[in-house]
Design a protein around this motif. Structure first.
Motif, mmCIF file in Angstrom:
data_model
loop_
_atom_site.group_PDB
_atom_site.id
_atom_site.type_symbol
_atom_site.label_atom_id
_atom_site.label_comp_id
_atom_site.label_asym_id
_atom_site.label_seq_id
_atom_site.Cartn_x
_atom_site.Cartn_y
_atom_site.Cartn_z
ATOM 1 N N SER A 105 0.994 -1.079 -0.018
ATOM 2 C CA SER A 105 0.068 -0.056 -0.068
ATOM 3 C C SER A 105 0.840 1.137 0.115
ATOM 4 C CB SER A 105 -0.926 0.153 1.098
ATOM 5 O OG SER A 105 -0.298 0.149 2.554
ATOM 6 N N ASP A 120 0.359 4.107 -2.647
ATOM 7 C CA ASP A 120 0.440 5.373 -2.529
ATOM 8 C C ASP A 120 1.269 6.518 -3.038
ATOM 9 O OD1 ASP A 120 -1.662 4.918 -1.066
ATOM 10 O OD2 ASP A 120 -0.539 4.937 0.944
ATOM 11 N N ARG A 121 2.661 6.020 -3.159
ATOM 12 C CA ARG A 121 3.669 6.592 -3.467
ATOM 13 C C ARG A 121 3.446 6.974 -5.208
ATOM 14 N NH1 ARG A 121 8.841 3.834 -0.739
ATOM 15 N NH2 ARG A 121 8.632 4.984 1.310
ATOM 16 N N ASN A 123 0.792 6.847 -6.628
ATOM 17 C CA ASN A 123 -0.243 7.832 -6.973
ATOM 18 C C ASN A 123 -0.080 9.298 -6.761
ATOM 19 O OD1 ASN A 123 -2.206 5.795 -7.708
ATOM 20 N ND2 ASN A 123 -2.959 5.536 -5.289
ATOM 21 N N GLN A 124 0.885 9.494 -5.750
ATOM 22 C CA GLN A 124 1.276 10.792 -5.361
ATOM 23 C C GLN A 124 2.206 11.195 -6.544
ATOM 24 O OE1 GLN A 124 3.459 10.710 -1.944
ATOM 25 N NE2 GLN A 124 1.885 10.975 -0.557
#
Length: 134
Positions: free
Chosen positions: A111, A115-116, A118-119
């Motif tokens: 996860s 998340d990285r 997506n950022q």
């Protein structure tokens, strides 16, 4: 002063406060000192200058300091060297499970990677629309 230098411990654990240049770091060590009047131990913060030969530490890292031989010291106050980084800033692991955590919550490695990703997608600018040549 000479008696204080001779009584320095050989290993210390502390937090990097500042890096004055690439190879010198100021490390704050927390030691417990006995107060004879109250017959209790109290925290005492002591700052040491340490030599960082690998130049890998950042401000906020928890490091292990090792006493240097007096012949290797470039400066008189630089009596310790950073032998290893115990905890990097922001990379905390639970000692029982070995999993990364943030406070009381565990972080799944998958996860965190999502998340990285997506950022990075959000932070990159959108491509400009191109007009076909007429």
């Amino acid at each position: 002063m000479a008696a204080q230098i001779a009584n320095l411990p050989s290993l210390l654990v502390g937090r990097v406060l500042t890096k004055s240049n690439t190879t010198t770091a100021i490390v704050r060590v927390l030691q417990m000192k006995l107060d004879d009047k109250f017959d209790m131990f109290f925290n005492q913060r002591i700052d040491y200058k340490a030599f960082d030969k690998r130049e890998q530490t950042k401000v906020g890292d928890i490091v292990l300091l090792k006493k240097r031989p007096t012949l290797e010291c470039r400066y008189p106050l630089e009596r310790f060297e950073i032998s290893e980084i115990i905890y990097e800033l922001g990379r905390i692991k639970d000692p029982l499970t070995g999993r990364r955590c943030n406070g009381l919550r565990f972080l799944d490695e998958s996860s965190v990677a999502v998340d990285r990703e997506n950022q990075l997608k959000r932070s990159s600018p959108a491509p400009l629309p191109t007009k076909p040549n007429e």
